[in-house]
Motif scaffolding. Structure first.
Motif, PDB file in Angstrom:
ATOM      1  N   ASN A 108       0.814  -1.216   0.000  1.00  0.00           N
ATOM      2  CA  ASN A 108       0.000   0.000   0.000  1.00  0.00           C
ATOM      3  C   ASN A 108       0.846   1.264   0.000  1.00  0.00           C
ATOM      4  O   ASN A 108       0.355   2.341  -0.309  1.00  0.00           O
ATOM      5  CB  ASN A 108      -0.932   0.000   1.212  1.00  0.00           C
ATOM      6  N   ALA A 109       2.120   1.118   0.357  1.00  0.00           N
ATOM      7  CA  ALA A 109       3.030   2.264   0.341  1.00  0.00           C
ATOM      8  C   ALA A 109       3.653   2.467  -1.034  1.00  0.00           C
ATOM      9  O   ALA A 109       4.397   3.421  -1.251  1.00  0.00           O
ATOM     10  CB  ALA A 109       4.127   2.091   1.388  1.00  0.00           C
ATOM     11  N   GLU A 151      -3.669   3.411 -16.284  1.00  0.00           N
ATOM     12  CA  GLU A 151      -4.340   4.423 -17.102  1.00  0.00           C
ATOM     13  C   GLU A 151      -4.409   5.762 -16.359  1.00  0.00           C
ATOM     14  O   GLU A 151      -4.189   6.826 -16.952  1.00  0.00           O
ATOM     15  CB  GLU A 151      -5.749   3.948 -17.461  1.00  0.00           C
ATOM     16  N   MET A 152      -4.686   5.719 -15.076  1.00  0.00           N
ATOM     17  CA  MET A 152      -4.733   6.945 -14.278  1.00  0.00           C
ATOM     18  C   MET A 152      -3.362   7.611 -14.227  1.00  0.00           C
ATOM     19  O   MET A 152      -3.244   8.827 -14.392  1.00  0.00           O
ATOM     20  CB  MET A 152      -5.217   6.629 -12.863  1.00  0.00           C
ATOM     21  N   GLN A 153      -2.303   6.794 -14.029  1.00  0.00           N
ATOM     22  CA  GLN A 153      -0.957   7.347 -13.959  1.00  0.00           C
ATOM     23  C   GLN A 153      -0.540   7.968 -15.291  1.00  0.00           C
ATOM     24  O   GLN A 153       0.138   8.995 -15.334  1.00  0.00           O
ATOM     25  CB  GLN A 153       0.038   6.258 -13.546  1.00  0.00           C
ATOM     26  N   VAL A 200      -1.395   8.149  -8.178  1.00  0.00           N
ATOM     27  CA  VAL A 200      -2.273   7.141  -7.584  1.00  0.00           C
ATOM     28  C   VAL A 200      -1.999   6.957  -6.102  1.00  0.00           C
ATOM     29  O   VAL A 200      -2.914   6.843  -5.294  1.00  0.00           O
ATOM     30  CB  VAL A 200      -2.129   5.797  -8.328  1.00  0.00           C
ATOM     31  N   MET A 201      -0.732   6.930  -5.721  1.00  0.00           N
ATOM     32  CA  MET A 201      -0.400   6.705  -4.324  1.00  0.00           C
ATOM     33  C   MET A 201      -0.867   7.859  -3.440  1.00  0.00           C
ATOM     34  O   MET A 201      -1.386   7.657  -2.351  1.00  0.00           O
ATOM     35  CB  MET A 201       1.100   6.488  -4.157  1.00  0.00           C
ATOM     36  N   ALA A 202      -0.711   9.085  -3.906  1.00  0.00           N
ATOM     37  CA  ALA A 202      -1.157  10.250  -3.142  1.00  0.00           C
ATOM     38  C   ALA A 202      -2.674  10.238  -3.009  1.00  0.00           C
ATOM     39  O   ALA A 202      -3.219  10.516  -1.938  1.00  0.00           O
ATOM     40  CB  ALA A 202      -0.694  11.534  -3.810  1.00  0.00           C
ATOM     41  N   ALA A 203      -3.363   9.896  -4.102  1.00  0.00           N
ATOM     42  CA  ALA A 203      -4.824   9.853  -4.068  1.00  0.00           C
ATOM     43  C   ALA A 203      -5.309   8.770  -3.107  1.00  0.00           C
ATOM     44  O   ALA A 203      -6.271   8.956  -2.369  1.00  0.00           O
ATOM     45  CB  ALA A 203      -5.363   9.588  -5.478  1.00  0.00           C
ATOM     46  N   THR A 247      -7.586   9.186   0.351  1.00  0.00           N
ATOM     47  CA  THR A 247      -8.826   8.431   0.547  1.00  0.00           C
ATOM     48  C   THR A 247      -8.802   7.671   1.866  1.00  0.00           C
ATOM     49  O   THR A 247      -9.761   7.662   2.622  1.00  0.00           O
ATOM     50  CB  THR A 247      -9.034   7.437  -0.616  1.00  0.00           C
ATOM     51  N   ASP A 248      -7.667   7.014   2.143  1.00  0.00           N
ATOM     52  CA  ASP A 248      -7.543   6.252   3.387  1.00  0.00           C
ATOM     53  C   ASP A 248      -7.652   7.168   4.599  1.00  0.00           C
ATOM     54  O   ASP A 248      -8.283   6.833   5.587  1.00  0.00           O
ATOM     55  CB  ASP A 248      -6.193   5.520   3.422  1.00  0.00           C
ATOM     56  N   THR A 249      -7.041   8.352   4.520  1.00  0.00           N
ATOM     57  CA  THR A 249      -7.079   9.301   5.624  1.00  0.00           C
ATOM     58  C   THR A 249      -8.499   9.805   5.868  1.00  0.00           C
ATOM     59  O   THR A 249      -8.961   9.904   7.001  1.00  0.00           O
ATOM     60  CB  THR A 249      -6.149  10.494   5.340  1.00  0.00           C
TER      61      THR A 249
END
Length: 206
Positions: free
Chosen positions: A85-86, A152-154, A160-163, A167-169
């Motif tokens: 996840n990191a 595709e998003m990247q 993606v990781m920042a998004a 979301t998790d926060t």
């Protein structure tokens, strides 16, 4: 060790230059890969006798590399990998992986042309240099993601990781607020805690 370069070598020189390098670099890389000759009297004569042919062959290879570089300009390959996840990969992306991906897309590339200082170990967009010839190189994009959707998003510029972190926060904050006890401060709530009463406060005046 002094050597005569048979082709341009980055940070060393061009064809015909006599330069001094470390013995290990010469013995392990330059000499066995026919990029240079030992700079002795006999090899100097051999080089000068064949200089015209060597330069012509180099020019021909440079033209082929230039033509191939046009198809590689702006090229991008996608590699789907498992990761934490990191964003740390379970494993890494090495030169062999990149060569296989580029060849699968129809490019003429071999492992000696891919310049990768160290393996790729994180998700995201990476740039990798491909040296098709000592005088011709291009950068290709490497999109490392956990799924085609993330790739595709990247490719569109989304981190993606920042998004995912945001979301998790947000989810954690909502859960924390929902479970807060009456009188407790929820995150983002600037109000002071509800006052408590004592037996003295509830007693009627005499």
């Amino acid at each position: 060790m002094q050597i005569i370069l048979l082709e341009r070598v980055e940070k060393l020189g061009a064809i015909g230059d006599v330069v001094t390098v470390k013995d290990g670099f010469a013995r392990n890389f330059l000499l066995p890969n026919k990029k240079a000759l030992r700079a002795n009297a006999a090899n100097r004569k051999v080089f000068e006798a064949n200089r015209e042919r060597i330069e012509a062959e180099n020019a021909s290879r440079r033209e082929e590399a230039t033509a191939e570089s046009k198809s590689l300009e702006g090229a991008s390959v996608t590699l789907i990998r498992q990761a934490s996840n990191a964003g740390a990969l379970y494993g890494s992306v090495a030169v062999r992986d990149l060569v296989e991906a580029l060849v699968a897309d129809g490019h003429k590339v071999h492992k000696g042309q891919v310049v990768l200082g160290k393996p790729i170990k994180t998700l995201g967009m990476h740039e990798v240099k491909v040296a098709l010839h000592p005088e011709v190189s291009v950068n290709v994009k490497v999109n490392v993601a956990r799924s085609p959707e993330e790739a595709e998003m990247q490719a569109k510029g989304v981190d993606v990781m920042a998004a995912m972190f945001e979301t998790d926060t947000a989810g954690f904050t909502e859960e924390y607020d929902a479970n807060a006890e009456p009188g407790e401060i929820s995150r983002g709530d600037e109000a002071a805690p509800a006052p408590t009463t004592t037996d003295e406060d509830e007693a009627e005046p005499a």
